[in-house]
Design a protein around this motif. Structure first.
Motif, PDB file in Angstrom:
ATOM      1  N   GLU A  88       0.861  -1.176   0.000  1.00  0.00           N
ATOM      2  CA  GLU A  88       0.000   0.000   0.000  1.00  0.00           C
ATOM      3  C   GLU A  88       0.899   1.228   0.000  1.00  0.00           C
ATOM      4  O   GLU A  88       1.873   1.300   0.750  1.00  0.00           O
ATOM      5  N   TYR A  89       0.556   2.202  -0.843  1.00  0.00           N
ATOM      6  CA  TYR A  89       1.364   3.409  -0.972  1.00  0.00           C
ATOM      7  C   TYR A  89       0.526   4.631  -0.616  1.00  0.00           C
ATOM      8  O   TYR A  89      -0.614   4.769  -1.067  1.00  0.00           O
ATOM      9  N   PHE A  90       1.103   5.491   0.194  1.00  0.00           N
ATOM     10  CA  PHE A  90       0.399   6.687   0.643  1.00  0.00           C
ATOM     11  C   PHE A  90       1.197   7.934   0.281  1.00  0.00           C
ATOM     12  O   PHE A  90       2.397   8.017   0.536  1.00  0.00           O
ATOM     13  N   CYS A  91       0.482   8.897  -0.278  1.00  0.00           N
ATOM     14  CA  CYS A  91       1.024  10.223  -0.522  1.00  0.00           C
ATOM     15  C   CYS A  91       0.601  11.121   0.640  1.00  0.00           C
ATOM     16  O   CYS A  91      -0.515  10.962   1.172  1.00  0.00           O
ATOM     17  N   ALA A  92       1.471  12.015   1.073  1.00  0.00           N
ATOM     18  CA  ALA A  92       1.144  12.882   2.202  1.00  0.00           C
ATOM     19  C   ALA A  92       1.696  14.274   1.964  1.00  0.00           C
ATOM     20  O   ALA A  92       2.688  14.462   1.244  1.00  0.00           O
ATOM     21  N   VAL A  93       1.074  15.257   2.591  1.00  0.00           N
ATOM     22  CA  VAL A  93       1.477  16.660   2.461  1.00  0.00           C
ATOM     23  C   VAL A  93       1.534  17.304   3.831  1.00  0.00           C
ATOM     24  O   VAL A  93       0.779  16.939   4.740  1.00  0.00           O
ATOM     25  N   SER A  94       2.453  18.209   4.001  1.00  0.00           N
ATOM     26  CA  SER A  94       2.416  19.073   5.169  1.00  0.00           C
ATOM     27  C   SER A  94       2.820  20.469   4.704  1.00  0.00           C
ATOM     28  O   SER A  94       3.540  20.611   3.713  1.00  0.00           O
ATOM     29  N   PRO A  95       2.362  21.505   5.383  1.00  0.00           N
ATOM     30  CA  PRO A  95       2.740  22.846   4.961  1.00  0.00           C
ATOM     31  C   PRO A  95       4.209  23.114   5.235  1.00  0.00           C
ATOM     32  O   PRO A  95       4.862  22.377   5.971  1.00  0.00           O
ATOM     33  N   TYR A  96       4.724  24.155   4.635  1.00  0.00           N
ATOM     34  CA  TYR A  96       6.155  24.485   4.700  1.00  0.00           C
ATOM     35  C   TYR A  96       6.457  25.035   6.090  1.00  0.00           C
ATOM     36  O   TYR A  96       6.706  26.183   6.285  1.00  0.00           O
ATOM     37  N   GLN A  97       6.381  24.118   7.049  1.00  0.00           N
ATOM     38  CA  GLN A  97       6.522  24.554   8.437  1.00  0.00           C
ATOM     39  C   GLN A  97       6.836  23.335   9.287  1.00  0.00           C
ATOM     40  O   GLN A  97       6.126  22.349   9.270  1.00  0.00           O
TER      41      GLN A  97
END
Lengths: 114, 113
Positions: A88-97
């Motif tokens: 299983e593959y997950f893409c994730a994001v977080s803000p530039y912080q």
């Protein structure tokens, strides 16, 4: 607010074929972007990440991803699939912080057939 | 660096019982996160600590859930009066002040019967 959309909940490829897993993000600030892999009953292992700098990012196990700001995409690719890539593959994001929690997509299951 | 440790790995409990999970982060990491992952879904953020301060809580964290990090080291996540809908994998992660470095534990799988 940040969000992640992974297109295709299930992708099937033959061994030796190109792997392409799609990820689009939404972020009001410059994002950090991540791909994680998860094997059954295990935690998440980081494949690669984009923070700043070069938009083509190389990760472990031959995977790479390209940050395309104009397309708000961060697709994961591998030229030649191995049976061991099935996971299983997950893409994730977080803000530039620093310190802000990751926001994950729903995941894509990769199947590899011989 | 021994990674992020979670205990127990598996927990089966009867509906209505209380359960507590523990997470030991990487020692030099001052940030700690809890996530919940249900079958077929990506991890969902629950709460976040910086040192001992709980700085952010998701609306997913109902009043039956409580998390602590008393000395800024290990953390516990308690679920009171468990419900079948609480069945999930609970993941812990830690990070340092450097942006983009998160390490996940192997998770605690909770089954409520």
């Amino acid at each position: 607010a940040q969000s992640v959309t992974q297109l295709g909940s299930h992708v099937s490829v033959s061994e030796g074929a190109l792997v392409l897993l799609r990820c689009n993000y939404s972020s009001s600030v410059p994002p950090y972007l991540f791909w994680y892999v998860q094997y059954p009953n295990q935690g998440l292992q980081l494949l690669l990440k984009y923070t700043t700098g070069a938009t083509l990012v190389k990760g472990i196990n031959g995977f790479e991803a390209e940050f395309k700001k104009s397309e708000t995409s961060f697709h994961l690719t591998k030229p030649s699939a191995h049976m061991s890539d099935a996971a299983e593959y997950f893409c994730a994001v977080s803000p530039y912080q620093a310190g802000t929690a990751l926001i994950f997509g729903k995941g894509t299951t990769l199947s590899v057939s011989s | 660096d021994t990674g992020v440790s979670q205990d127990p790995r598996h927990k089966i409990t009867k509906r209505g019982q209380n359960v507590t999970f523990r997470c030991d982060p990487i020692s030099e990491h001052n940030r700690l996160y809890w996530y919940r992952q249900t079958l077929g879904q990506g991890p969902e953020f629950l709460t976040y600590f910086q040192n001992e301060a709980q700085l952010e809580k998701s609306r997913l964290l109902s009043d039956r859930f409580s998390a602590e990090r008393p000395k800024g080291s290990f953390s516990t996540l308690e679920i009171q009066r468990t419900e079948q809908g609480d069945s999930a994998m609970y993941l812990c992660a830690s990070s340092s002040s450097s942006p983009g470095y998160y390490t996940f534990g192997s998770g605690t799988r909770l089954t409520v019967v």
